[in-house]
Design a protein around this motif. Structure first.
Motif, PDB file in Angstrom:
ATOM      1  N   ASP A   6      13.211  32.173  28.301  1.00 43.97           N
ATOM      2  CA  ASP A   6      12.359  31.037  27.928  1.00 43.97           C
ATOM      3  C   ASP A   6      13.050  30.150  26.894  1.00 43.97           C
ATOM      4  OD1 ASP A   6      10.395  31.916  29.621  1.00 43.97           O
ATOM      5  OD2 ASP A   6       8.999  32.564  28.050  1.00 43.97           O
ATOM      6  N   GLN A   7      13.640  30.795  25.913  1.00 42.25           N
ATOM      7  CA  GLN A   7      14.268  30.023  24.838  1.00 42.25           C
ATOM      8  C   GLN A   7      15.529  29.316  25.323  1.00 42.25           C
ATOM      9  OE1 GLN A   7      12.447  29.741  21.991  1.00 42.25           O
ATOM     10  NE2 GLN A   7      11.080  30.988  23.249  1.00 42.25           N
ATOM     11  N   ILE A   8      16.305  29.985  26.149  1.00 42.83           N
ATOM     12  CA  ILE A   8      17.526  29.363  26.695  1.00 42.83           C
ATOM     13  C   ILE A   8      17.165  28.106  27.484  1.00 42.83           C
ATOM     14  CG2 ILE A   8      19.359  29.660  28.422  1.00 42.83           C
ATOM     15  CD1 ILE A   8      20.120  31.094  25.944  1.00 42.83           C
ATOM     16  N   ILE A   9      16.194  28.233  28.377  1.00 47.09           N
ATOM     17  CA  ILE A   9      15.821  27.098  29.227  1.00 47.09           C
ATOM     18  C   ILE A   9      15.151  26.001  28.397  1.00 47.09           C
ATOM     19  CG2 ILE A   9      14.433  26.394  31.213  1.00 47.09           C
ATOM     20  CD1 ILE A   9      14.845  29.166  32.379  1.00 47.09           C
ATOM     21  N   ARG A  10      14.384  26.392  27.386  1.00 45.89           N
ATOM     22  CA  ARG A  10      13.745  25.390  26.532  1.00 45.89           C
ATOM     23  C   ARG A  10      14.807  24.583  25.772  1.00 45.89           C
ATOM     24  NH1 ARG A  10       8.770  24.573  23.923  1.00 45.89           N
ATOM     25  NH2 ARG A  10       8.912  22.525  22.951  1.00 45.89           N
ATOM     26  N   VAL A  11      15.780  25.254  25.209  1.00 49.27           N
ATOM     27  CA  VAL A  11      16.853  24.558  24.494  1.00 49.27           C
ATOM     28  C   VAL A  11      17.615  23.634  25.448  1.00 49.27           C
ATOM     29  CG1 VAL A  11      19.063  24.868  23.289  1.00 49.27           C
ATOM     30  CG2 VAL A  11      17.104  26.318  22.709  1.00 49.27           C
ATOM     31  N   LEU A  12      17.889  24.165  26.643  1.00 44.68           N
ATOM     32  CA  LEU A  12      18.625  23.381  27.639  1.00 44.68           C
ATOM     33  C   LEU A  12      17.846  22.120  28.025  1.00 44.68           C
ATOM     34  CD1 LEU A  12      20.758  22.869  29.821  1.00 44.68           C
ATOM     35  CD2 LEU A  12      19.617  24.600  31.242  1.00 44.68           C
ATOM     36  N   HIS A  13      16.569  22.289  28.290  1.00 48.88           N
ATOM     37  CA  HIS A  13      15.740  21.131  28.674  1.00 48.88           C
ATOM     38  C   HIS A  13      15.675  20.101  27.547  1.00 48.88           C
ATOM     39  CE1 HIS A  13      11.810  19.039  28.595  1.00 48.88           C
ATOM     40  NE2 HIS A  13      12.075  18.811  29.870  1.00 48.88           N
ATOM     41  N   ASP A  14      15.369  20.571  26.351  1.00 50.31           N
ATOM     42  CA  ASP A  14      15.218  19.639  25.230  1.00 50.31           C
ATOM     43  C   ASP A  14      16.519  18.897  24.946  1.00 50.31           C
ATOM     44  OD1 ASP A  14      12.652  20.521  25.111  1.00 50.31           O
ATOM     45  OD2 ASP A  14      12.879  21.688  23.271  1.00 50.31           O
ATOM     46  N   TYR A  15      17.642  19.605  25.009  1.00 47.41           N
ATOM     47  CA  TYR A  15      18.945  18.973  24.753  1.00 47.41           C
ATOM     48  C   TYR A  15      19.245  17.928  25.834  1.00 47.41           C
ATOM     49  CZ  TYR A  15      23.912  18.663  23.465  1.00 47.41           C
ATOM     50  OH  TYR A  15      25.146  18.219  23.057  1.00 47.41           O
ATOM     51  N   THR A  16      18.890  18.273  27.071  1.00 40.89           N
ATOM     52  CA  THR A  16      19.167  17.367  28.192  1.00 40.89           C
ATOM     53  C   THR A  16      18.408  16.050  28.038  1.00 40.89           C
ATOM     54  OG1 THR A  16      19.567  19.233  29.678  1.00 40.89           O
ATOM     55  CG2 THR A  16      19.074  17.120  30.703  1.00 40.89           C
ATOM     56  N   VAL A  17      17.109  16.133  27.746  1.00 40.82           N
ATOM     57  CA  VAL A  17      16.312  14.903  27.667  1.00 40.82           C
ATOM     58  C   VAL A  17      16.524  14.165  26.352  1.00 40.82           C
ATOM     59  CG1 VAL A  17      14.564  15.808  29.236  1.00 40.82           C
ATOM     60  CG2 VAL A  17      14.287  16.148  26.784  1.00 40.82           C
ATOM     61  N   ALA A  18      16.970  14.889  25.308  1.00 38.86           N
ATOM     62  CA  ALA A  18      17.150  14.233  24.015  1.00 38.86           C
ATOM     63  C   ALA A  18      18.528  13.610  23.863  1.00 38.86           C
ATOM     64  CB  ALA A  18      16.902  15.230  22.884  1.00 38.86           C
ATOM     65  N   HIS A  19      19.561  14.240  24.432  1.00 34.00           N
ATOM     66  CA  HIS A  19      20.931  13.800  24.174  1.00 34.00           C
ATOM     67  C   HIS A  19      21.672  13.318  25.419  1.00 34.00           C
ATOM     68  CE1 HIS A  19      20.655  15.157  20.047  1.00 34.00           C
ATOM     69  NE2 HIS A  19      20.272  16.372  20.459  1.00 34.00           N
ATOM     70  N   LEU A  20      21.519  14.026  26.529  1.00 32.47           N
ATOM     71  CA  LEU A  20      22.299  13.651  27.710  1.00 32.47           C
ATOM     72  C   LEU A  20      21.641  12.504  28.478  1.00 32.47           C
ATOM     73  CD1 LEU A  20      23.328  17.208  28.989  1.00 32.47           C
ATOM     74  CD2 LEU A  20      24.589  15.647  27.488  1.00 32.47           C
ATOM     75  N   PHE A  21      20.313  12.510  28.530  1.00 33.78           N
ATOM     76  CA  PHE A  21      19.590  11.423  29.218  1.00 33.78           C
ATOM     77  C   PHE A  21      18.437  10.944  28.342  1.00 33.78           C
ATOM     78  CE2 PHE A  21      21.328  14.260  32.488  1.00 33.78           C
ATOM     79  CZ  PHE A  21      22.183  13.371  33.131  1.00 33.78           C
ATOM     80  N   PRO A  22      18.763  10.398  27.195  1.00 34.05           N
ATOM     81  CA  PRO A  22      17.686   9.968  26.285  1.00 34.05           C
ATOM     82  C   PRO A  22      16.941   8.761  26.846  1.00 34.05           C
ATOM     83  CG  PRO A  22      19.813   9.228  25.479  1.00 34.05           C
ATOM     84  CD  PRO A  22      20.102  10.094  26.668  1.00 34.05           C
ATOM     85  N   LYS A  23      15.639   8.789  26.684  1.00 39.80           N
ATOM     86  CA  LYS A  23      14.828   7.673  27.154  1.00 39.80           C
ATOM     87  C   LYS A  23      13.608   7.588  26.258  1.00 39.80           C
ATOM     88  CE  LYS A  23      13.824   5.488  31.516  1.00 39.80           C
ATOM     89  NZ  LYS A  23      13.813   5.618  32.985  1.00 39.80           N
ATOM     90  N   LEU A  24      13.504   6.493  25.536  1.00 41.51           N
ATOM     91  CA  LEU A  24      12.425   6.369  24.570  1.00 41.51           C
ATOM     92  C   LEU A  24      11.069   6.328  25.245  1.00 41.51           C
ATOM     93  CD1 LEU A  24      14.003   3.801  22.059  1.00 41.51           C
ATOM     94  CD2 LEU A  24      13.784   6.286  21.820  1.00 41.51           C
ATOM     95  N   THR A  25      11.005   5.624  26.341  1.00 46.01           N
ATOM     96  CA  THR A  25       9.716   5.489  27.042  1.00 46.01           C
ATOM     97  C   THR A  25       9.924   5.872  28.504  1.00 46.01           C
ATOM     98  OG1 THR A  25       9.089   3.673  25.588  1.00 46.01           O
ATOM     99  CG2 THR A  25       7.817   3.959  27.632  1.00 46.01           C
ATOM    100  N   ARG A  26       9.103   6.832  28.947  1.00 48.33           N
ATOM    101  CA  ARG A  26       9.193   7.255  30.347  1.00 48.33           C
ATOM    102  C   ARG A  26       7.964   6.778  31.102  1.00 48.33           C
ATOM    103  NH1 ARG A  26      10.427  13.547  30.237  1.00 48.33           N
ATOM    104  NH2 ARG A  26       9.652  13.412  28.097  1.00 48.33           N
ATOM    105  N   THR A  27       8.196   6.344  32.312  1.00 44.95           N
ATOM    106  CA  THR A  27       7.084   5.920  33.152  1.00 44.95           C
ATOM    107  C   THR A  27       6.296   7.132  33.621  1.00 44.95           C
ATOM    108  OG1 THR A  27       8.354   6.031  35.198  1.00 44.95           O
ATOM    109  CG2 THR A  27       8.466   3.969  33.952  1.00 44.95           C
TER     110      THR A  27
END
Length: 953
Positions: free
Chosen positions: A82-103
């Motif tokens: 759970d923690q591995i995937i949570r870190v991976l997801h958060d890092y992906t959306v925060a740093h690799l594909f950052p988007k301030l506003t999502r539709t």
């Protein structure tokens, strides 16, 4: 669905520290360039890989060193993932594909499915993920999902995944029961929780509502099909912990049904709803925890997601779980008995839960019966409930304990299933059975079930699983769930016994007439039918008591039979059958039935045609119940020959014609059959055979021998060595006969045996005859190594060429057999089979009978016969038997002067030489296999090098 957290979770993985470190490094390298993104990805992968390795090692250490159980391992591995995937997801959306506003369409929810969703993550479990979207995928969500999956794959994880919209989930759940089940146990990980809530609400209102009976029927049907595929027994000796009967998947099925009908997230939730009692819920939890622990050990020992509890890992797991050896049983046997008792508990849990669910859901019963049964009212005090037999009141067994036996007899005779509630009441009142043991009426009920003319196997198994069988017959309880730690037996002792009773009934009903024609015929002529059924029940009743189970079982029979209502004569018969229940198979498989002393000794043991018939039927049922593939036509033929010859001896119908007249009659018959061949050659040939040859084969076989030899001699000039070989398939016995005609010389038998082994065949029997012209006429009965007739044309040609080369000495048999011998599979290496040599002095008047025991492997027979040749012994015949990992070869031998070997010094030399030969053969086979393996690796390396050179050119 909430899950229990492991103890000291931050010692497994510290997500906060991981996130802080990753964020700091990401800010330093992410500058909008492609190189910065590559560095960030690499840092993410390295960081997660180290965290995953450290977390797994901590969990492994706790399990093996701190002795935490399987439940803690599941919770810890689930938390780690759970923690591995949570870190991976958060890092992906925060740093690799950052988007301030999502539709709205770019919202994403990640769910855990399957074992991961339930929180049953073991060291090498798969990870099942579902990415839920509000609508179809967008470029943004595709990038995020793809990145998460690629990193998980790069971490070495086996990931099952799907990406669906909420509408797609609902549509597919309606159409596919597997998808519906996976969504049923979906667990929210992170992302847009509103999507998960929407999916859950629509799943229950649009799919689950009103479909409970359909789901239950489907899940139980899946379970039954799975059981059938895996042997339909919870008592196989190498069970599948996950998928087998009584395993984790059965508990999953119960959980799915309960969750579907009651929307619970844990079994304990059913207590407050009145569905389960606290005791039943505890039993469920204990069974699941035990199976989790066993499965965790399996994963750690094998280094992969192994689910089968094979022989090689059983003793290691038993040791790790602190099952120690005791005088009455080895630690591994105690562990496996516990396992099988847990599997039985799972079966009881299934009955209990389904009974409660049926009452609460008013579900249509699984089993239907004809209408005329519904109209019956004579149910001996019981009633019909949903077309099943039930007690009229909950205290029925308190008022009438005898009804706990009678309910099984009535159900059996009426063709009714017993209501699960009634079976639960039986189990709850087992303490009331003990006083019934000395009740004549209770024993009469039990005997009526055991000897019933209707197939008794199913009802006896139900009695056993309900605990009634063992409580009524305490000696049977001692062998319940008892395993025999070898590769020959397939079932536990109690399951083997019940199957043997079922086979006995099928013999009596004629259902096995094709496989067992003699047993099917003679069973209807015995006068002691009750004694026969009781003997099958008791033949293994004393296993695991630290002594000869036949002798101890005979004592049990003397005590138990009068209690069951058998008279003195029947009791004596049962005791004798139990004492000697292995005698017939031993003689048939290990002795030469053409030797008059063999028949004389066996007839002296059985003493009467009645006992011979009873022992024959018992032996057939016993062997057939050992497991699939154990019984074959070859064994059937050996037992049939022994029965007929012993019967002839007992009734006095053996030929009283002197031997010389019988030999003369055989020669005259062959002369007539060979009338088309030159008379001079026929007369010469008739003078070649010694009396033993003329009395050992029928005229048809002798004619075949003669024509083969005539053709071989006609094709070879007088100055050339004649070596010829012929094969004949005997599909009736499931064997191939190999006839070899060659000049007799020391070691001929050994060379032929080595050639046959090198060609991939297994020898079952051998008959050796030397003619007066110093030529050997040897007959070998063989099968394919995997069993059955050795009949493939290519293999037969290879066998012929290999044996002829071996006889002529053009191949090095020792070296070739050593190279051919494969490395023993891990499950076989678990068994130690020490070489053992036994000399049976009294088995024959004319030969010394030598029995050699050792581990089965190609070339075993060659090694033994080569040693016998080195001792200047002549081999007259051989019998070869394999029992799982153990082989037993029996030889009839004489010394160079044609006499029995009787001198104590020579017998000591014989035992020493054979023991050494068997031990060295095993070592040479291991070395040869290692040499072959190393050579194969060298060849593969050279081929790769050649391929690289060619590519470079």
């Amino acid at each position: 669905m909430s899950l229990p957290r492991p103890s000291r979770p931050r010692a497994i993985i510290n997500r906060k520290a991981l996130v802080l470190g990753l964020n700091a490094r990401a800010e330093a390298v992410l500058d909008g360039s492609r190189e910065g993104t590559r560095k960030a990805r690499a840092d993410l992968l390295d960081t997660l890989k180290a965290a995953l390795a450290d977390g797994r090692e901590e969990i492994r250490r706790r399990f093996l060193e701190d002795n935490c159980g399987g439940a803690e391992v599941c919770a810890a591995n689930t938390h780690l993932m759970d923690q591995i995937i949570r870190v991976l997801h958060d890092y992906t959306v925060a740093h690799l594909f950052p988007k301030l506003t999502r539709t709205t369409g770019e919202r994403l929810c990640v769910l855990a499915l399957g074992g991961y969703g339930r929180g049953e993550m073991l060291p090498f479990s798969d990870i099942d993920l579902m990415f839920v979207l509000p609508y179809k995928a967008t470029p943004y969500t595709e990038q995020v999902v793809e990145t998460i999956l690629y990193v998980l794959w790069d971490l070495g994880l086996k990931v099952g995944h799907s990406t669906r919209s909420v509408d797609e989930c609902i549509r597919q759940a309606r159409a596919d029961m597997t998808i519906r089940t996976s969504l049923l146990e979906a667990r929210f990980l992170f992302g847009e929780r509103a999507l998960f809530q929407d999916l859950s609400a629509r799943l229950y209102t649009r799919v689950i509502a009103g479909s409970g009976p359909q789901f239950v029927e489907a899940k139980l049907s899946e379970r039954d099909q799975r059981h059938e595929r895996l042997g339909d027994s919870r008592y196989v000796l190498e069970p599948n912990v996950k998928e087998g009967k009584g395993g984790l998947r059965d508990l999953h099925t119960l959980f799915w049904i309960a969750r579907y009908l009651y929307s619970v997230s844990d079994v304990n939730d059913l207590i407050g709803m009145g569905v389960l009692t606290p005791a039943v819920a505890r039993k469920f939890t204990r069974a699941r925890a035990f199976l989790w622990t066993v499965r965790a050990h399996l994963h750690y020992l094998s280094g992969r997601a192994e689910e089968r509890l094979t022989f090689d890992v059983q003793p290691r797991i038993a040791e790790r779980m602190n099952y120690t050896d005791r005088p009455s049983a080895r630690g591994v046997e105690r562990f496996m008995k516990h396992y099988f008792l847990v599997a039985r508990d799972v079966g009881n849990l299934t009955r209990i839960l389904l009974s409660v669910l049926e009452d609460s859901q008013k579900r249509r019963p699984m089993l239907s019966v004809p209408g005329f049964i519904m109209r019956r009212r004579d149910l001996n005090g019981f009633i019909l409930d949903g077309q099943r037999l039930a007690v009229p009141q909950p205290d029925h067994f308190v008022r009438d304990p005898l009804a706990m036996l009678r309910v099984f007899l009535v159900a059996h005779e009426q063709g009714l299933d017993i209501h699960p509630d009634t079976l639960r009441l039986v189990t709850d009142h087992l303490s009331r059975i003990k006083p019934l043991r000395d009740d004549p009426d209770a024993n009469a009920l039990f005997m009526a079930l055991l000897t019933h003319r209707k197939e008794p196997e199913g009802i006896l198994r139900m009695m056993s699983e309900a605990g009634v069988f063992g409580r009524f017959i305490p000696d049977f309880e001692r062998v319940t769930a008892q395993m025999q730690y070898d590769m020959y037996h397939v079932y536990t002792t109690d399951e083997h016994t019940i199957r043997a009773i079922g086979i006995l009934h099928r013999i009596e009903s004629g259902a096995l007439a094709e496989q067992l024609p003699v047993a099917t015929q003679i069973i209807h002529t015995v006068t002691s039918r009750r004694a026969l059924y009781v003997a099958v029940l008791l033949h293994d009743i004393a296993k695991g008591r630290g002594g000869d189970h036949s002798e101890l079982g005979a004592q049990v029979a003397q005590e138990l039979c009068p209690r069951l209502g058998l008279d003195d004569e029947e009791t004596e018969t049962v005791s004798w059958l139990v004492l000697h229940h292995l005698a017939m198979s031993r003689v048939a498989l290990k002795r030469d039935v053409d030797d008059a002393k063999t028949i004389q000794d066996f007839a002296g043991l059985v003493q009467s045609p009645e006992r011979l018939k009873l022992l024959t039927v018992l032996t057939c049922a016993d062997i057939m119940a050992v497991g699939p593939g154990i019984w074959n036509n070859w064994k059937a033929g050996l037992l049939r020959d022994l029965y007929r010859r012993t019967e002839e001896f007992l009734v006095g119908s053996l030929s009283a014609v002197p031997q010389d007249r019988r030999v003369r009659g055989r020669r005259d018959a062959l002369r007539e059959a060979l009338a088309d061949l030159p008379a001079s050659w026929v007369e010469s040939y008739l003078g070649r055979g010694y009396p033993g040859y003329w009395l050992s084969f029928d005229t048809e076989s002798q004619e075949r021998h003669a024509r083969l030899i005539h053709a071989a001699e006609a094709d070879n000039p007088a100055d050339e060595e004649v070596v010829t070989l012929d094969t004949r398939m005997d599909t009736g016995r499931g064997v191939t006969e190999v006839l070899v005609y060659a000049p007799d010389h020391p070691g001929l038998f050994s060379k032929i045996a080595g050639g046959i082994a090198l060609a991939g065949a297994s020898i079952l029997d051998a008959r050796i005859f030397t003619m007066t012209n110093s030529m050997a006429l040897d007959t070998f009965t063989v099968q394919a190594a995997e069993g059955g007739v050795f009949d493939a044309p290519g293999r037969l040609e290879r066998l012929k060429a290999t044996v002829i080369d071996a006889v002529r000495g053009t191949i090095d048999l020792r070296a070739e057999l050593a190279r051919k011998s494969p490395t023993l599979p891990a499950r076989a290496q678990a068994f130690h089979v020490p070489p053992r040599v036994i000399v049976h002095h009294e088995a024959s008047k004319t030969h010394t009978v030598v029995e050699v025991n050792g581990r089965d492997r190609p070339g075993f027979l060659f090694a033994v016969t080569d040693a016998l040749t080195g001792l200047n012994l002549q081999i007259a015949s051989a019998r070869v038997n394999t029992y799982g990992e153990r082989v037993v070869d029996v030889f009839y031998v004489k010394d160079v002067f044609g006499m029995k070997v009787s001198h104590p010094g020579k017998l000591r030399d014989l035992k020493r030489a054979l023991t050494r030969a068997v031990g060295l053969q095993a070592l040479e086979s291991q070395k040869g296999a290692a040499v072959a393996r190393d050579a194969g690796r060298a060849r593969a390396k050279a081929e790769r090098a050649d391929g690289s050179d060619q590519a470079a050119e």
